[in-house]
Design an enzyme around this catalytic site. Structure first.
Site, PDB file in Angstrom:
ATOM      1  N   TYR A   1       9.414   1.757  -8.407  1.00  0.00           N
ATOM      2  CA  TYR A   1      10.737   1.548  -8.860  1.00  0.00           C
ATOM      3  C   TYR A   1      11.354   3.077  -8.707  1.00  0.00           C
ATOM      4  O   TYR A   1      12.246   3.247  -7.747  1.00  0.00           O
ATOM      5  CB  TYR A   1      11.182   0.527  -9.852  1.00  0.00           C
ATOM      6  CG  TYR A   1      12.492   0.827  -9.891  1.00  0.00           C
ATOM      7  CD1 TYR A   1      13.406  -0.071  -8.893  1.00  0.00           C
ATOM      8  CD2 TYR A   1      13.353   0.998 -11.145  1.00  0.00           C
ATOM      9  CE1 TYR A   1      14.670  -0.049  -8.338  1.00  0.00           C
ATOM     10  CE2 TYR A   1      14.449   1.301 -11.353  1.00  0.00           C
ATOM     11  CZ  TYR A   1      15.755   0.628  -9.919  1.00  0.00           C
ATOM     12  OH  TYR A   1      16.931   0.593  -9.858  1.00  0.00           O
TER      13      TYR A   1
ATOM     14  N   TYR B   1      26.473  -4.719  -6.199  1.00  0.00           N
ATOM     15  CA  TYR B   1      26.604  -5.086  -7.424  1.00  0.00           C
ATOM     16  C   TYR B   1      27.905  -6.239  -7.517  1.00  0.00           C
ATOM     17  O   TYR B   1      28.025  -6.976  -6.655  1.00  0.00           O
ATOM     18  CB  TYR B   1      26.696  -4.146  -8.616  1.00  0.00           C
ATOM     19  CG  TYR B   1      25.701  -2.494  -8.608  1.00  0.00           C
ATOM     20  CD1 TYR B   1      24.773  -2.715  -7.804  1.00  0.00           C
ATOM     21  CD2 TYR B   1      26.161  -1.429  -7.056  1.00  0.00           C
ATOM     22  CE1 TYR B   1      24.178  -1.283  -7.872  1.00  0.00           C
ATOM     23  CE2 TYR B   1      25.645  -0.451  -7.362  1.00  0.00           C
ATOM     24  CZ  TYR B   1      24.655  -0.077  -7.284  1.00  0.00           C
ATOM     25  OH  TYR B   1      23.612   1.005  -6.761  1.00  0.00           O
TER      26      TYR B   1
HETATM   27  N1  GLU Z   1      17.422   4.116  -9.809  1.00  0.00           N
HETATM   28  C1  GLU Z   1      19.031   3.395 -10.160  1.00  0.00           C
HETATM   29  C2  GLU Z   1      18.743   2.734 -11.189  1.00  0.00           C
HETATM   30  O1  GLU Z   1      17.631   2.269 -11.303  1.00  0.00           O
HETATM   31  C3  GLU Z   1      19.296   3.059  -9.159  1.00  0.00           C
HETATM   32  C4  GLU Z   1      20.911   2.458  -9.017  1.00  0.00           C
HETATM   33  C5  GLU Z   1      21.787   2.227  -8.185  1.00  0.00           C
HETATM   34  O2  GLU Z   1      21.265   2.583  -6.759  1.00  0.00           O
HETATM   35  O3  GLU Z   1      22.234   0.946  -8.055  1.00  0.00           O
HETATM   36  O4  GLU Z   1      19.330   3.028 -12.956  1.00  0.00           O
END
Ligand code: GLU
Length: 309
Positions: free
Chosen positions: A191, A243
């Site tokens: 991830y 989001y």
């Molecule tokens: N690598 C980021 C995290 O996991 C991703 C955040 C994103 O772009 O939403 O916090």
């Protein structure tokens, strides 16, 4: 309808001149150092044109936009069985919320919140070492963009790991429900690395073409995924891609899009073009402030909307 090349140039010039550009993500120093004055935009059309404006050739951290590509790979490998492990509903919560997971027995709401993307990483790990899976994801993105120079920023990946307490919490929590099949640090290794892929707007727009073109790469005609799955990935981008600002993005822009905290957005005009925009300053929901405004303007100028004939 406006000329696309002219519209991109107009939007880029207007965005370059704007004062209030939002806040650059600062949870890791590598992102906090990026110049908030940058703005790039690119369109890769189904009829083979690639049009760019502003800083469209400069690589940035694609972060959560990478979740579109890992979902595509995982759907290709697992098919609809994937939906037993991750849902398809908007979360209405921040991207890294843990509360909902308890109510929903460790099944993340959708593949674009962090918990969902960590499950997708776990799915892609089956039968592989993390290094192999990371390589597979990178090669897939390179294939989609037809560009072998795309890389992973290892400093970003290392910082994500060093500061990823909440992501570790999400992964461990899902493991306790049996929804991770590998060790949490293995799924997180995948991830963190896919979030750290660096791409320019131009490369990103090219990589998204299959979604605008019924699952096929328009330049080669290669099938990346079935037309039905391409539609469904776009549906998830529209409902879950920003989001808890997803509803507002659908309302204002009217096309599917996926944003990342690096300030990028990949957006799809079905049947017409794949678009990428980058402006590092974020709005209150963690989406690119000027990127969202630019896409709203462009969609209006070009009369693009999935809700219009
Ligand atoms: N690598 C980021 C995290 O996991 C991703 C955040 C994103 O772009 O939403 O916090």
């Amino acid at each position: 309808m406006a000329d696309l090349e002219q519209a991109l140039a107009e939007v880029a010039a207007e965005m370059a001149a704007r004062g209030d550009r939002g806040e650059v993500a600062s949870y890791i120093p590598q992102l906090g150092r990026v110049d908030a004055g940058k703005f790039g935009i690119a369109a890769a059309t189904n009829d083979g044109r690639v049009l760019v404006a502003g800083d469209a050739g400069e690589a940035f951290s694609i972060q959560s936009i990478s979740k579109v590509f890992t979902l595509t790979l995982a759907l290709g490998e697992k098919g609809d069985a994937l939906w037993k492990r991750v849902g398809r509903e908007p979360s209405g919560n921040p991207f890294n919320s843990i509360v909902q997971l308890e109510h929903e027995n460790g099944i993340p709401r959708n593949p674009f919140i962090n918990a969902g993307a960590i499950v997708i990483s776990d799915v892609l790990l089956a039968g592989h070492q993390p290094r192999e899976t990371i390589g597979e994801i990178l090669r897939f993105v390179q294939f989609l963009a037809d560009d072998e120079t795309i890389t992973i920023d290892s400093a970003v990946a290392a910082s994500e790991r060093a500061t990823g307490y909440r992501n570790f919490a999400l992964a461990n929590y899902m493991k306790s429900f049996g929804n991770l099949h590998h060790a949490p640090e293995m799924a997180l290794g995948v991830y963190f690395h896919h979030c750290a892929i660096a791409m320019s707007c131009r490369q990103l727009a090219l990589a998204g073409r299959f979604l605008a073109n019924g699952g096929r790469q328009p330049s080669t005609g290669h099938s990346v995924i079935s037309a039905e799955r391409a539609r469904r990935i776009s549906a998830l981008m529209l409902t879950c891609g920003h989001y808890d600002g997803s509803g507002d993005f659908a309302f204002r822009v009217g096309i599917p899009g996926k944003s990342g905290v690096g300030g990028g957005i990949l957006a799809i005009v079905p049947g017409v073009a794949s678009l990428a925009v980058w402006s590092p300053g974020l709005n209150a929901n963690g989406n690119s402030k000027l990127g969202s405004i630019a896409l709203e303007k462009l969609a209006k100028m070009m009369n693009w909307s999935v809700f219009a004939p």
